[in-house]
Write an enzyme that holds these catalytic residues in place. Sequence first.
Site, PDB file in Angstrom:
ATOM      1  N   GLU A  96       0.813  -1.203   0.000  1.00  0.00           N
ATOM      2  CA  GLU A  96       0.000   0.000   0.000  1.00  0.00           C
ATOM      3  C   GLU A  96       0.855   1.265   0.000  1.00  0.00           C
ATOM      4  O   GLU A  96       1.938   1.304   0.591  1.00  0.00           O
ATOM      5  CB  GLU A  96      -0.940  -0.015   1.210  1.00  0.00           C
ATOM      6  CG  GLU A  96      -1.872  -1.218   1.179  1.00  0.00           C
ATOM      7  CD  GLU A  96      -2.909  -1.230   2.289  1.00  0.00           C
ATOM      8  OE1 GLU A  96      -3.842  -2.041   2.190  1.00  0.00           O
ATOM      9  OE2 GLU A  96      -2.795  -0.447   3.251  1.00  0.00           O
ATOM     10  N   CYS A 109       3.535   8.419   1.333  1.00  0.00           N
ATOM     11  CA  CYS A 109       4.113   7.391   2.204  1.00  0.00           C
ATOM     12  C   CYS A 109       4.303   6.126   1.371  1.00  0.00           C
ATOM     13  O   CYS A 109       3.333   5.522   0.905  1.00  0.00           O
ATOM     14  CB  CYS A 109       3.190   7.140   3.386  1.00  0.00           C
ATOM     15  SG  CYS A 109       3.819   5.944   4.588  1.00  0.00           S
ATOM     16  N   CYS A 116       6.736  -7.184   6.510  1.00  0.00           N
ATOM     17  CA  CYS A 116       7.899  -6.661   7.224  1.00  0.00           C
ATOM     18  C   CYS A 116       8.562  -7.785   8.003  1.00  0.00           C
ATOM     19  O   CYS A 116       7.886  -8.580   8.653  1.00  0.00           O
ATOM     20  CB  CYS A 116       7.492  -5.534   8.177  1.00  0.00           C
ATOM     21  SG  CYS A 116       8.908  -4.723   8.972  1.00  0.00           S
ATOM     22  N   CYS A 120       7.212  -5.524  15.159  1.00  0.00           N
ATOM     23  CA  CYS A 120       6.832  -4.552  16.185  1.00  0.00           C
ATOM     24  C   CYS A 120       5.405  -4.862  16.637  1.00  0.00           C
ATOM     25  O   CYS A 120       4.508  -5.048  15.814  1.00  0.00           O
ATOM     26  CB  CYS A 120       6.933  -3.134  15.640  1.00  0.00           C
ATOM     27  SG  CYS A 120       8.621  -2.685  15.155  1.00  0.00           S
ATOM     28  N   CYS A 123       2.144  -2.797  15.293  1.00  0.00           N
ATOM     29  CA  CYS A 123       2.052  -2.435  13.873  1.00  0.00           C
ATOM     30  C   CYS A 123       1.350  -3.532  13.085  1.00  0.00           C
ATOM     31  O   CYS A 123       1.783  -4.690  13.094  1.00  0.00           O
ATOM     32  CB  CYS A 123       3.452  -2.188  13.303  1.00  0.00           C
ATOM     33  SG  CYS A 123       3.434  -1.761  11.545  1.00  0.00           S
ATOM     34  N   CYS A 345      -1.613   5.801  10.005  1.00  0.00           N
ATOM     35  CA  CYS A 345      -0.311   5.253  10.370  1.00  0.00           C
ATOM     36  C   CYS A 345      -0.476   3.966  11.178  1.00  0.00           C
ATOM     37  O   CYS A 345      -1.243   3.911  12.142  1.00  0.00           O
ATOM     38  CB  CYS A 345       0.457   6.285  11.194  1.00  0.00           C
ATOM     39  SG  CYS A 345       2.129   5.775  11.609  1.00  0.00           S
TER      40      CYS A 345
END
Length: 382
Positions: A96, A109, A116, A120, A123, A345
């Site tokens: 995205e 962004c 990933c 984390c 997230c 975010c």
Amino acid sequence: MTNTTGKINLLGLTQPEMEQFFESIGEKRFRAGQVMKWIHHFGVDDFAAMTNVGKALREKLEASAEIRGPEVVSENISADGTRKWVVRVASGSCVETVYIPQNGRGTLCVSSQAGCALDCSFCSTGKQGFNSDLTSAEIIGQVWIANKSFGSVPAKIDRAITNVVMMGMGEPLLNFDNVVSAMQIMMDDLGYGISKRKVTLSTSGVVPMIDKLAEVIDVSLALSLHAPNDELRNQLVPINKKYPLEMLLAACKRYVSKLGEKRVLTIEYTLLKGVNDQPEHAEQMIALLADVPCKINLIPFNPFPFSGYERPSNNAIRRFQDLLHKAGHNVTVRTTRGDDIDAACGQLVGQVMDRTRRSERYIAVRQLGNEAQEPRTAANRN
């Protein structure tokens, strides 16, 4: 750079790489500039449209090269003007890209990985697991797609995209070469001509790569901090176990010191209710950053399914901000944008063909936890 047809994708080539390509096919180096302008200034992906390139060269390019961005799966526009593109990359996964208009700026962004590799805890991207690094063409292709969607071609002085942040899906420093190449194209006048101050790479803290980055490029740097001490950061950002805060901040200071021009580190800090948003955390943060030239961006947590975290109250957010501000820090609170299209975010998830099976395990654990709590909840109601 090449696909299954053996053609070279010119979209992801930097100026030196483009010049080498033209030399390799027996052409003059200046052709690189001509073709880069057609690609990035005019959004052209058809060699036949390049009117200042001779027919023989156009035919040669058609046989050996292509200009191919990621496939656009969807484009959504939020009520607040935020846009989100879902694009499919070569691995089959979808990533995205988000555009945020605010105060005369247009910030894009950009994602660097499908999923990933880091995990984390707060997230949603990390919970999707990891599939692949994006190529330089797939990274700069996100800028190319967004630029064309705004009609910003031919290139205009008043551009829709003024800033680019490598803060989308993935840890940029774990895809170092492709990310650096893409950022070089962003800043190149033959590419998008974006100021080095307005191209920002955000990292969770891959220390050796921060030092390597300083050797090859001078983009702005943002640190995803999220905790003011090692014990808490080990829980929230597991890479901290390998590169603890003292080591990490020393690397960031080394990087910023090489930039000069009064440029500073951006600290990104996601506020989690009852976890890292208390006055003592603010005091620890003040002590931690006492000798770090920085500006602080507080990000209220944006919920996603099975996260286990909550957004702090507005009063808690203001209290945290005020404590930092009184200590002399430049502090902003990021306004939640695009949450009606899941573009806020921490909410970027795409569709990752997870090689790690992390997402499967994560959801299973969360569901078990919810089931274990249900009898107690029911008992409490009786």
